[in-house]
Structures are given as structure tokens and as C-alpha cells.
Design a protein around this motif. Structure first.
Motif, PDB file in Angstrom:
ATOM      1  N   GLN A   1     -50.648   7.438  25.899  1.00  0.00           N
ATOM      2  CA  GLN A   1     -49.817   8.408  26.609  1.00  0.00           C
ATOM      3  C   GLN A   1     -50.670   9.369  27.419  1.00  0.00           C
ATOM      4  O   GLN A   1     -50.329   9.711  28.565  1.00  0.00           O
ATOM      5  N   THR A   2     -51.785   9.817  26.856  1.00  0.00           N
ATOM      6  CA  THR A   2     -52.688  10.707  27.586  1.00  0.00           C
ATOM      7  C   THR A   2     -53.236  10.033  28.833  1.00  0.00           C
ATOM      8  O   THR A   2     -53.278  10.627  29.923  1.00  0.00           O
ATOM      9  N   LEU A   3     -53.662   8.781  28.692  1.00  0.00           N
ATOM     10  CA  LEU A   3     -54.185   8.041  29.841  1.00  0.00           C
ATOM     11  C   LEU A   3     -53.125   7.891  30.923  1.00  0.00           C
ATOM     12  O   LEU A   3     -53.391   8.139  32.106  1.00  0.00           O
ATOM     13  N   LEU A   4     -51.915   7.506  30.533  1.00  0.00           N
ATOM     14  CA  LEU A   4     -50.850   7.307  31.508  1.00  0.00           C
ATOM     15  C   LEU A   4     -50.505   8.610  32.237  1.00  0.00           C
ATOM     16  O   LEU A   4     -50.282   8.615  33.452  1.00  0.00           O
ATOM     17  N   GLN A   5     -50.460   9.719  31.505  1.00  0.00           N
ATOM     18  CA  GLN A   5     -50.145  10.998  32.141  1.00  0.00           C
ATOM     19  C   GLN A   5     -51.249  11.428  33.102  1.00  0.00           C
ATOM     20  O   GLN A   5     -50.970  11.956  34.187  1.00  0.00           O
ATOM     21  N   ASP A   6     -52.508  11.210  32.728  1.00  0.00           N
ATOM     22  CA  ASP A   6     -53.624  11.572  33.603  1.00  0.00           C
ATOM     23  C   ASP A   6     -53.600  10.746  34.894  1.00  0.00           C
ATOM     24  O   ASP A   6     -53.770  11.283  35.998  1.00  0.00           O
TER      25      ASP A   6
END
Length: 272
Positions: free
Chosen positions: A228-233
Motif C-alpha cells: 500500500q505504501t509503494l502504491l500510494q508513493d
């Protein structure tokens, strides 16, 4: 000993189609409808594989379809309202979650009114800035129906999630299923068809068996958080780059996805 004379892809076809068949059975899709969809997919693939426009006869030869089917399928419009609605909703969420003019002082998506005011632009402005060719009210209804946006008694609109994850098994959820799965399959297919030495798409997975339910839950939780962090970044960066590139009329596309499949009962196929 008998040998399998089938081409490798033909032998793998049943396993590749099995998850799709599960969704088909659950949604009442019969072999007749599936055959129609396969015909359309074969025709599209044949057209995309040719540098020149294919005649009906040539398309029939490449796919095995009757020429009458080729002509009929070429006149179908597959751009459904649900697909357009899902795309619009996803774009609105992306801009709302990442654009500075729609964020509060802490960097979170701020509550919006329909028309905007002293705090900044409103929801209708958001739809316009996201360059969506749909009425703001139509987009808002989709977000409200899917419990992605909440509206309070005063008319304020609050974003509840940074991802478009439609629920309820309806048309929007099927459209999202299509969008996500088709992109992943395209990336894998391009790798399968790539010439030796050609660049390949990043498409890798980590798979383990003989794990306890507790270990699987720990892996799922950590994977959820990091994915989720990767996708949001990437979403935030892609939106900024798109705003800049749009002025130049560029039309290139980019997709990044992630999937996690925990199976405590060990029933999933691992291909090994």
C-alpha cells in the motif's frame, strides 16, 4: 511412454482459465457468453498483431472465426458505462488524495463541498481538474454508492479510502476486476512473447508452502502495509508527472499493481 504433443500454452490453458471460470460460474456466465467473449478477444489480438488493417478474410484465417462473426464483432462497442465510471472514480480518488489543493495542513485529503469555497476548490472542481468527461454528480454517486466517499448532514464530502475497491459484487466491482487482472495478464503475456534479449516487464512473485496460519497472517499484514505504501508513493509521483506531461499532449501509459494470496488451508495451486 506417452508424450504430451500439445503446445505448452495449450497445455497450460485450463489452469490459466480456472480462476476466471470460478468467477464466471459465480456470476452465471455460461459457455455461450464465454465463447462470444473469446471470439472478440481473438479478433482483437489478431488486429493488434498486424501492422496493416486486416481484411475480414485474413482475420478469419488467423483466428478460425467465420467472416460473418468478424464483421459483426468489429461493430461492437465494449466501452461500458461501468468501465468509464470505475476509471473516473479512480482518477478522482487519486487527485483528491495527492493534489495539494485538495489536502489539509497535515497532508490528508480535506473535506470538500460540491462547489468549493474559502477553503479551496470543491468536488466539481476536482472532477474537472482530473480531466474526466463525466458529470460530477454521476461520479459522486458512484463514490457514495461504494462507500468510498461519505457525505455529512451539511453536505461536506469526506474521502474514506485512497483506493477504488468497489464492493457488493456489482457491475463496478466486475469492471475493477477486469481492469486489474487484464493489465497483469498483459504484462505477463508481453514477457512470454518477447524476443530473446528484449527488455521484459517486472512480473515476479514470492511463493512459500508449509506455513502456519499465524505465519501467513504475519506475511499478509506486512505485505499489505508495504504494498500500500509503494502504491500510494507511485500514485502521487505519477499524478505530478501526468499534470506536467499533459501540456505536451503525451498519451503514454503506465501501470503498477500488487497482489497477495494467503491460503491457510493450502488449497491454492502453486504451479510447482
Amino acid at each position: 511412454m506417452p508424450t504430451n504433443s500439445k503446445p505448452p500454452l495449450e497445455s497450460a490453458l485450463a489452469a490459466l482459465l480456472e480462476p476466471l471460470a470460478q468467477a464466471m460460474v459465480a456470476h452465471g456466465v455460461t459457455v455461450g457468453s464465454a465463447t462470444e467473449a473469446l471470439k472478440k478477444a481473438l479478433l482483437t489480438a489478431a488486429e493488434q498483431s498486424s501492422d496493416a488493417t486486416l481484411s475480414d478474410s485474413r482475420a478469419s484465417l488467423l483466428t478460425g472465426l467465420h467472416r460473418k462473426d468478424v464483421k459483426r464483432l468489429r461493430n461492437l462497442d465494449e466501452d461500458t458505462p461501468e468501465r468509464r465510471s470505475c476509471s473516473a472514480a479512480a482518477l478522482v480518488i487519486s487527485h483528491w488524495a495527492t493534489s495539494p489543493e485538495f489536502q489539509d495542513e497535515s497532508g490528508d485529503p480535506r473535506e470538500l463541498t460540491r462547489k468549493g469555497g474559502e477553503d479551496g476548490p470543491g468536488f466539481d472542481d476536482l472532477v474537472r481538474l482530473a480531466r474526466i468527461d463525466m458529470a460530477p454528480g454521476t461520479v459522486l454517486k458512484t463514490l457514495l454508492d461504494q462507500n468510498i466517499v461519505e457525505q455529512n448532514g451539511a453536505g461536506g464530502l469526506r474521502l474514506l479510502t485512497h483506493a477504488f475497491l468497489p464492493s457488493g459484487g456489482g457491475a463496478e466491482q466486475v469492471a475493477a476486476y477486469q481492469a486489474t487482472l487484464s493489465v497483469h495478464m498483459m504484462a505477463a503475456t508481453q514477457n512470454l512473447l518477447a524476443e530473446p534479449g528484449a527488455a521484459r516487464n517486472f512480473d515476479r512473485a514470492v511463493r512459500y508452502s508449509h506455513l502456519s496460519a499465524e505465519s501467513i497472517e504475519e506475511l499478509r499484514r506486512i505485505s499489505d502495509e508495504r504494498a500500500q505504501t509503494l502504491l500510494q508513493d507511485i500514485n502521487a509521483l505519477a499524478r505530478k508527472l501526468q499534470d506536467y506531461d499533459h501540456e505536451g499532449g503525451h498519451t503514454g501509459r503506465f501501470a503498477l499493481g500488487a497482489y497477495i494470496l494467503p491460503s491457510p488451508d493450502g488449497t491454492q495451486e502453486d504451479g510447482e
